[in-house]
Design an enzyme around this catalytic site. Structure first.
Site, PDB file in Angstrom:
ATOM      1  N   ILE A  11     -10.459   9.784   3.532  1.00  0.00           N
ATOM      2  CA  ILE A  11     -11.864  10.204   3.617  1.00  0.00           C
ATOM      3  C   ILE A  11     -12.431   9.931   5.004  1.00  0.00           C
ATOM      4  O   ILE A  11     -13.266  10.691   5.516  1.00  0.00           O
ATOM      5  CB  ILE A  11     -12.717   9.533   2.506  1.00  0.00           C
ATOM      6  CG1 ILE A  11     -14.116  10.153   2.406  1.00  0.00           C
ATOM      7  CG2 ILE A  11     -12.838   8.030   2.710  1.00  0.00           C
ATOM      8  CD1 ILE A  11     -14.141  11.511   1.773  1.00  0.00           C
ATOM      9  N   SER A  33      -8.685  -1.415  10.240  1.00  0.00           N
ATOM     10  CA  SER A  33      -7.820  -0.898   9.190  1.00  0.00           C
ATOM     11  C   SER A  33      -6.480  -1.609   9.283  1.00  0.00           C
ATOM     12  O   SER A  33      -6.075  -2.030  10.368  1.00  0.00           O
ATOM     13  CB  SER A  33      -7.636   0.613   9.384  1.00  0.00           C
ATOM     14  OG  SER A  33      -7.027   1.192   8.250  1.00  0.00           O
ATOM     15  N   ARG A  34      -5.824  -1.765   8.126  1.00  0.00           N
ATOM     16  CA  ARG A  34      -4.508  -2.387   8.154  1.00  0.00           C
ATOM     17  C   ARG A  34      -3.544  -1.568   9.011  1.00  0.00           C
ATOM     18  O   ARG A  34      -2.755  -2.086   9.768  1.00  0.00           O
ATOM     19  CB  ARG A  34      -3.937  -2.535   6.740  1.00  0.00           C
ATOM     20  CG  ARG A  34      -4.421  -3.780   6.035  1.00  0.00           C
ATOM     21  CD  ARG A  34      -3.928  -3.821   4.621  1.00  0.00           C
ATOM     22  NE  ARG A  34      -4.331  -2.623   3.874  1.00  0.00           N
ATOM     23  CZ  ARG A  34      -4.073  -2.407   2.603  1.00  0.00           C
ATOM     24  NH1 ARG A  34      -3.399  -3.301   1.905  1.00  0.00           N
ATOM     25  NH2 ARG A  34      -4.482  -1.308   1.993  1.00  0.00           N
ATOM     26  N   LYS A  87     -19.399   5.967  -1.325  1.00  0.00           N
ATOM     27  CA  LYS A  87     -19.594   5.866  -2.763  1.00  0.00           C
ATOM     28  C   LYS A  87     -18.269   5.579  -3.418  1.00  0.00           C
ATOM     29  O   LYS A  87     -17.250   6.044  -2.891  1.00  0.00           O
ATOM     30  CB  LYS A  87     -20.230   7.129  -3.340  1.00  0.00           C
ATOM     31  CG  LYS A  87     -19.640   8.461  -2.889  1.00  0.00           C
ATOM     32  CD  LYS A  87     -18.345   8.987  -3.347  1.00  0.00           C
ATOM     33  CE  LYS A  87     -17.851   8.821  -4.719  1.00  0.00           C
ATOM     34  NZ  LYS A  87     -16.533   9.544  -4.902  1.00  0.00           N
ATOM     35  N   ASP A 165     -14.415   8.359 -10.123  1.00  0.00           N
ATOM     36  CA  ASP A 165     -14.548   8.416  -8.664  1.00  0.00           C
ATOM     37  C   ASP A 165     -15.117   9.773  -8.236  1.00  0.00           C
ATOM     38  O   ASP A 165     -16.130   9.818  -7.533  1.00  0.00           O
ATOM     39  CB  ASP A 165     -13.213   8.118  -7.973  1.00  0.00           C
ATOM     40  CG  ASP A 165     -13.349   8.144  -6.460  1.00  0.00           C
ATOM     41  OD1 ASP A 165     -13.682   7.106  -5.865  1.00  0.00           O
ATOM     42  OD2 ASP A 165     -13.158   9.226  -5.870  1.00  0.00           O
TER      43      ASP A 165
END
Lengths: 304, 304
Positions: A11, A33-34, A87, A165
């Site tokens: 996303i 971020s990983r 969201k 979701d």
């Protein structure tokens, strides 16, 4: 204004990065971020490191899955940064209440975003429904989870919300456009035998409104809602992006996710300017109510 | 002030009728129930009939199971009556938000009661914890559903909440006495194969607090919570009625449900005098979050 993006997954790459780059308000100054990165942008693997290394970044946008989102949001708010939440805004309602109180105590802006509310037809649908009485409503939200969430096992874990979701996009539109509040009167929830979160759900709301959410739709994808009122028929199709009145298209088209994210980032800039928060939990309350009230069926195992 | 009692079941007979009769504020002027009655009090079988026949009754107290409670509450508020809700205040969060908005619009008082907050030791526990830091907390709420809810099948239906019906008493005390807000970080929920609502649950909250709810306790019944703080050890036993500090009893005793309901009815009279509502949903938010986030296990069938 400088902004950091946390959680560089699908996303973020599909929507957040282009929306930040395309608007006048924001400069993408760091990522956390990983493993994900954005070319030409300083990359961190821990939010604590980013917050201490980059005090010049005033705003943090979180695109992590809901379960780890709270810790990151809390860290950013405690560091005095404005925070924007994808969201759903958290894995639980209570944690979002805590974040909201924290943001107010810190004097920063918290924005619990609902991107579908920014779809093309939503504002016009709300205006058209405002002075009409709804006799009946039907929400159909059927998509292929393999296409939209490929390999994202977290979505079927406890707290991942499963079909809610995408379904929460529908409840975010419903709670925005309806002229009256609604509550859930019944729900059936289908959970695959090998998973914890639902793959389908059928909901009944007050006001003669129903919803059909399904993650197993392999044909045409449907994100529609239709309302019969005392003054005509309204249909909002394509996730809120196409509005039809009495069967005629009056606004928007069949493109997916047009200007939703650019609008969210413009709204965030405005909230910061006005020193306000925008934390509306009503779309998530309806989902939590479905988990609380719903009858559960065990259905066929699901593998990506 | 005249009051009508709706839903003449076990809790009404055991608690509400004596609390109304024993206090100085109230006169029980009518009942509404499919079959239950109270000697010497006018009995109706429909709330609509009662509301139109008895405009002199200004307040309605609802002891129905949560699922049918909304319609009765809405009817009473629309008729301009003050309303008192047994816990939980509804089957869903959204319906209680709607009732709250309706009560404010009508200018009447709505009281979402949490009787366990009125237990003997709760106020003192809250005061003692206020300036301490909690290192660890443990809630144990284990009772025999056959003893406390004999034959009440509704409690195991979807929306009946199962073990969260007593468990919400624990969350109502937790949200009252803790010096910091908490949120759920994980939950395991056990649902009998032939039922829809849980018979047991194990919850993990932020702040190193856990809860163990079980409806299958056939030995001594336990409604305890214990906290280790930087300034000593607090235990609240017997559903909030007995307070121990560092192992010594300092307040209350082992009696069950002493003055809880009389206190609620006195509070209701005060709310009406002050033209206020008291609708705190935080105990129910934690339960809805457990249904949303919890991992589900199917356990042995249960029959009363």
């Amino acid at each position: 204004m400088k902004i950091a993006l946390v959680g560089i997954g699908k996303i973020a790459v599909d929507q957040h990065v282009p929306a930040i780059a395309g608007g006048p308000d924001w400069e993408l100054a760091a990522t956390v971020s990983r493993s994900g990165k954005v070319d030409g942008v300083e990359a961190f693997t821990s939010i604590e490191d980013m917050l201490s290394a980059r005090p010049d970044i005033g705003t943090v946008s979180l695109c992590l899955p809901p379960v780890p989102r709270f810790q990151a949001a809390q860290a950013a708010l405690l560091a005095g940064r404005h925070v924007m939440l994808e969201k759903p805004p958290g894995a639980t309602l209570a944690e979002v209440h805590i974040l909201h109180d924290l943001a107010r105590a810190q004097g920063v802006s918290l924005f619990a975003t609902w991107h579908s509310r920014c779809a093309h037809g939503v504002a016009s649908a709300k205006a058209w429904l405002a002075d009409r009485t709804i006799r009946e409503g039907r929400v159909i939200w059927r998509e292929d989870v393999r296409k939209w969430h490929p390999g994202q096992d977290w979505i079927f874990e406890a707290g991942g919300m499963g079909v809610f979701d995408p379904g929460i996009n529908a409840t975010s539109i419903l709670t925005e456009i309806l002229p009256m509040p609604i509550y859930l009167t019944g729900a059936e929830i289908d959970i695959p035998g090998n998973r914890q979160a639902p793959i389908a759900a059928r909901l009944q709301f007050s006001g003669n409104i129903t919803a059909d959410f399904d993650f197993r739709e392999q044909g045409p994808q449907t994100w529609d809602m239709e309302f019969v009122t005392d003054g005509g028929h309204l249909a909002l199709r394509n996730g809120g992006n196409k509005l039809e009145i009495d069967g005629k298209a009056v606004e928007g088209d069949d493109k997916i996710l047009g200007a939703e994210y650019p609008t969210l980032y413009a709204q965030m800039a405005q909230l910061i300017g006005e020193k306000r928060c925008d934390v509306d939990l009503s779309p998530m309350v309806l989902v939590a109510d479905a988990f609380t009230l719903g009858r559960r069926n065990t259905v066929e195992d699901f593998e990506f």
